[in-house]
Motif scaffolding. Structure first.
Motif, PDB file in Angstrom:
ATOM      1  N   ALA A   1       0.835  -1.214   0.000  1.00  0.00           N
ATOM      2  CA  ALA A   1       0.000   0.000   0.000  1.00  0.00           C
ATOM      3  C   ALA A   1       0.863   1.255   0.000  1.00  0.00           C
ATOM      4  CB  ALA A   1      -0.931  -0.004   1.207  1.00  0.00           C
ATOM      5  N   ALA A   2       1.877   1.285   0.851  1.00  0.00           N
ATOM      6  CA  ALA A   2       2.756   2.456   0.904  1.00  0.00           C
ATOM      7  C   ALA A   2       3.501   2.649  -0.409  1.00  0.00           C
ATOM      8  CB  ALA A   2       3.744   2.303   2.060  1.00  0.00           C
ATOM      9  N   ALA A   3       3.976   1.556  -0.974  1.00  0.00           N
ATOM     10  CA  ALA A   3       4.735   1.641  -2.222  1.00  0.00           C
ATOM     11  C   ALA A   3       3.904   2.209  -3.359  1.00  0.00           C
ATOM     12  CB  ALA A   3       5.265   0.257  -2.593  1.00  0.00           C
ATOM     13  N   HIS A   4       2.611   1.980  -3.311  1.00  0.00           N
ATOM     14  CA  HIS A   4       1.718   2.480  -4.361  1.00  0.00           C
ATOM     15  C   HIS A   4       1.015   3.782  -3.962  1.00  0.00           C
ATOM     16  CE1 HIS A   4       1.965  -0.856  -7.286  1.00  0.00           C
ATOM     17  NE2 HIS A   4       2.245  -1.589  -6.221  1.00  0.00           N
ATOM     18  N   LYS A   5       1.602   4.476  -2.993  1.00  0.00           N
ATOM     19  CA  LYS A   5       1.156   5.826  -2.611  1.00  0.00           C
ATOM     20  C   LYS A   5      -0.249   5.855  -2.024  1.00  0.00           C
ATOM     21  CE  LYS A   5       5.070   7.048  -4.373  1.00  0.00           C
ATOM     22  NZ  LYS A   5       6.243   7.219  -3.464  1.00  0.00           N
ATOM     23  N   VAL A   6      -0.635   4.794  -1.348  1.00  0.00           N
ATOM     24  CA  VAL A   6      -1.912   4.793  -0.633  1.00  0.00           C
ATOM     25  C   VAL A   6      -1.682   5.433   0.731  1.00  0.00           C
ATOM     26  CG1 VAL A   6      -3.707   3.369   0.411  1.00  0.00           C
ATOM     27  CG2 VAL A   6      -2.737   2.724  -1.804  1.00  0.00           C
TER      28      VAL A   6
END
Length: 223
Positions: free
Chosen positions: A136-141
């Motif tokens: 999630a963090a890696a995909h800017k969520v």
């Protein structure tokens, strides 16, 4: 990291935490089946109380704290390895260990449809909240959105299990989800400022139910 969720990130989050995402979540109850068997959970009110305890003092609280810490360090391979090891070590029973590891590994495998270097940074043995938090963090969520979706999906799965176990009906299940919105929002606010020092729990009956499920003769779920 953006503060708001853009459309593409929203669509990905919905896909990752959908019941259709191929991680096999339907096969696990986290000890709830044993709680129903032992009459600790008998009706919709009991289901809601059980899930509230998990969110505030049990496994879902620890999942949330771990998710947030992973989200903050998704680009640090060494930290991800340490957090994955911690997440697995915190499993209170063999079935809880198998559940979080099975879901985590399946999530990473399915998430390869959205290639990203974070998938290579994650260790092979990864618990579920670590896998979801990192991706999630890696995909800017944003953390608040990712965590809310993660917890809502966990609660939804437990409600579905409760329906299959006969502890509540479908309409009651939807009412449980509606009634827990404020608590989910509160957990999200609390976790925004947590550290690993905030890990811990007191949901003793849930842990015992998970242990007792290992010897249950007839069962629908793997945990």
């Amino acid at each position: 990291m953006p503060d708001t969720l853009d459309t593409k990130a929203l669509l990905r989050l919905m896909a990752w935490l959908s019941p259709a995402f191929p991680i096999g979540g339907f096969a696990w109850s986290g000890g709830l089946e044993r709680a129903v068997h032992d009459r600790l959970v008998k009706d919709a009110a009991d289901v809601e109380a059980w899930l509230s305890a998990l969110l505030q003092r049990g496994t879902l609280w620890n999942d949330a704290v771990l998710f947030a810490e992973v989200w903050r360090h998704y680009d640090d391979e060494a930290v991800l390895k340490e957090l994955a090891e911690l997440g697995l070590a915190m499993a209170g029973s063999a079935e809880r260990f198998a559940e979080t590891l099975s879901l985590g590994k399946a999530f990473v495998a399915a998430a390869t449809a959205w290639p990203h270097p974070v998938l290579d940074r994650l260790p092979g043995e990864v618990p579920y909240p670590v896998a979801v938090g990192a991706v999630a963090a890696a995909h800017k969520v944003p953390l608040s959105d990712g965590l809310a979706a993660y917890l809502h999906a966990a609660i939804s799965q437990s409600v579905s299990a409760s329906i299959r176990l006969g502890a509540c009906g479908q309409v009651e299940g939807v009412a449980i989800l509606a009634g827990m919105e404020d608590l989910l929002a509160e957990i999200g606010r609390r976790v925004s400022t947590t550290t690993l020092e905030d890990l811990g729990g007191a949901a003793v009956q849930a842990e015992i139910a998970s242990l007792r499920h290992e010897t249950q003769y007839s069962r629908l779920f793997r945990s």
